[in-house]
Design an enzyme around this catalytic site. Structure first.
Site, PDB file in Angstrom:
ATOM      1  CG  ASP A   1      -9.063  -3.785  -5.411  1.00 16.81           C
ATOM      2  OD1 ASP A   1      -9.402  -2.950  -6.276  1.00 16.81           O
ATOM      3  OD2 ASP A   1      -9.769  -4.061  -4.430  1.00 16.81           O
TER       4      ASP A   1
ATOM      5  CD  GLU B   1      -2.552   1.676   0.223  1.00 20.38           C
ATOM      6  OE1 GLU B   1      -2.387   2.805  -0.278  1.00 20.38           O
ATOM      7  OE2 GLU B   1      -3.380   0.841  -0.204  1.00 20.38           O
TER       8      GLU B   1
END
Length: 232
Positions: A152, A101
């Site tokens: 994603d 992330e």
């Protein structure tokens, strides 16, 4: 770990901003709309906690395509609201679970912020590693390899959150994805809409068994997961 799901509360008044930060890639916002939590990046809605069906399918489709491989390692690109991570951590068949992330704010919202109820169990799981890095940089530089790569980080190959992500879905970017996959490893890419051209790009990049699985939605075109296998 219980999913944060409430399909009836999104119309309870205007959204309320819980946190707004300038991150390394622009502005990121966490807001509450009724009982839903929403992540906005540079004014673009990314996701909320209303439903996690497509994120669960993303992880399950990759796992099922591995044909019973023992304790496979999965790399999840994008933490988001944590549905993919939480679902992977619920499955004892996964071995190592790595999440990349790039937004420190998102990681913080999960560690000790409003999103922690969704992901606390997964963060505490000994199999889980959270890496704060840009996914494009990570797949180009890491020496680690994985059995599955679940992407994603955008609204799809044709609808990227950041223009720098566009290269990830190009032949060169997909070659980098293949580089971090073990032979026979699976690439799974979430998209808010089908993209037939991306299937062809996957095939041209050398992926086999390319297919698209649809996730029905209440209105509009279905969400999808694009899948491809790195040849053995």
């Amino acid at each position: 770990m219980a999913d944060i799901i409430d399909r009836t509360s999104a119309d309870d008044g205007p959204p309320v901003v819980l946190d707004r930060r300038e991150g390394p890639y622009g502005e990121v916002v966490l807001r509450r709309h009724g009982r839903l939590l929403q992540i906005i990046a540079n004014g673009c809605f990314l996701m909320d906690t209303s439903d996690g069906r497509s994120e669960r399918l993303l992880v399950d489709a990759a796992r099922d395509a591995l044909d019973g491989r023992a304790e496979p390692a999965v790399l999840i690109g994008g933490l988001g609201v944590g549905f993919s991570l939480a679902h992977a951590a619920r499955d004892p068949r996964w071995g190592r679970i790595t999440v990349v992330e790039r937004e420190p704010a998102v990681v913080g919202w999960h560690r000790d912020g409003p999103l922690s109820p969704l992901s606390a169990g997964a963060f505490a799981d000994a199999r889980t590693e959270i890496v704060e890095d840009d996914l494009v940089t990570y797949v180009n530089e890491t020496s680690d390899t994985f059995d599955a790569l679940c992407l994603d980080i955008d609204n799809g190959p044709g609808w990227t959150v950041d223009e720098d992500n566009e290269g990830l879905y190009s032949p060169a970017g997909l070659a980098s994805c293949a580089r971090v996959l073990e032979p026979g490893g699976v690439l799974a890419v979430w998209s808010a809409q089908p993209c037939a051209a991306f299937e062809e790009t996957l095939r041209n990049a050398g992926f086999k068994q390319v297919r698209t699985e649809e996730i029905p939605v209440a209105r509009g075109v279905p969400d999808v997961v694009h899948l491809g296998v790195r040849p053995g």
